[in-house]
Design an enzyme around this catalytic site. Structure first.
Site: not given
Length: 305
Positions: A118, A258, A285
């Site tokens: 991320s 995601d 995610h």
């Protein structure tokens, strides 16, 4: 959305604190980077302002052949907290300097791999475009190459939510009432679809959730109130026009569900020479949690290639 038994997180060989400016960066090491035959893997967590806990399962890749290093970035977890520092303090350059400092402190700057998840993938990309001489391989996991793409993806995913949930989000965002119970409930519905589909979340993910709820200084300044309403200092960030500078083997991953949508990650694949892309079909995610065994196999094979 799935449930399953939660496998334990491998214990670290040791933990420590690296001096950084007037502060300290807490780290944990699985394995021994001074004895392992392969380059150590440094894991960069997301946020900005989360903790290492939710990506701790990546320690599964540790072995006598490879050390895995996690750390809490400045301002969160067991590293120095700085609640009174404003948005001008929290910059990409600050976290790049912290990473460089940790590599030198652990004496691995001459050879290492990086996995960023991320925001950690955004930071990893910023690190890689500088072409550090010791970087050997790069994994960009569940990361946007620009916040414009992230915002567009979030809008598209929000449009798929039930009408009452969308309206709750819009109503309370307009009022700035991000702590309203109705807003939090709608937020949780988005997260269960697009952040972590293992519900309830594994203990290590919950530890990060609690830490972020207790101190959202960095997250609030750089990101905003949540994953899909980005109003912090990173809202205009992009690295798309610099990705051609990355000169190491690169693996890009995301999940089918995601919040880092295909359009978010595609610029990495199209602009980094030779980059590979793997999508985890049953994940959002956090495929390192949602498809843990498969994730470790895919990433491990890339690192061993």
């Amino acid at each position: 959305m799935t449930t399953h038994e939660y496998a334990p997180i491998p214990d670290p060989a040791y933990t420590g604190r690296a001096p950084f400016r007037d502060y300290q960066t807490w780290y944990r090491v699985t394995g021994d980077p001074t004895r392992a035959a392969r380059a150590p893997l440094v894991v960069l967590h997301g946020g900005p302002g989360c903790t290492h806990n939710y990506v701790a399962a990546i320690a599964d890749l540790g072995s006598p052949e490879r050390a895995v290093i996690h750390y809490d970035q400045l301002g969160c977890g067991d590293s120095t907290r700085l609640r009174d520092h404003g948005p001008e303090f929290w910059t990409v350059e600050l976290f790049l300097d912290e990473l460089d400092n940790l590599l030198r402190y652990l004496d691995i700057a001459e050879e290492y791999d990086v996995l960023g998840q991320s925001w950690g993938g955004m930071l990893a990309a910023e690190h890689a475009v500088r072409r550090p001489s010791g970087l050997r391989r790069l994994i960009i996991a569940n990361s946007p190459a620009s916040m414009a793409d992230w915002g567009a993806g979030a809008t598209a995913l929000r449009d798929e939510l039930p009408t009452e949930i969308r309206q709750a989000l819009e109503r309370h965002e307009a009022a700035g009432a991000y702590d309203h119970p109705e807003y939090r409930a709608a937020e949780a519905e988005f997260y269960a679809r697009h952040v972590c589909r293992v519900v309830p979340n594994p203990p290590e993910v919950e530890r990060t959730n609690r830490a972020l709820a207790e101190d959202a200084t960095v997250y609030g300044h750089m990101n905003g109130p949540n994953e899909f309403h980005v109003i912090g200092t990173m809202k205009d960030w992009t690295i798309v026009d610099r990705l051609h500078l990355v000169d190491v083997p690169t693996l890009v991953v995301n999940g089918r569900y995601d919040e880092a949508t295909d359009d978010c990650v595609r610029p990495y694949v199209e602009n980094i020479p030779g980059a590979r892309w793997h999508q985890f079909e049953n994940s959002s995610h956090m495929p390192h949690v949602e498809e843990r065994d498969t994730y470790m196999r895919v990433v491990g094979e890339f690192l061993d290639a």
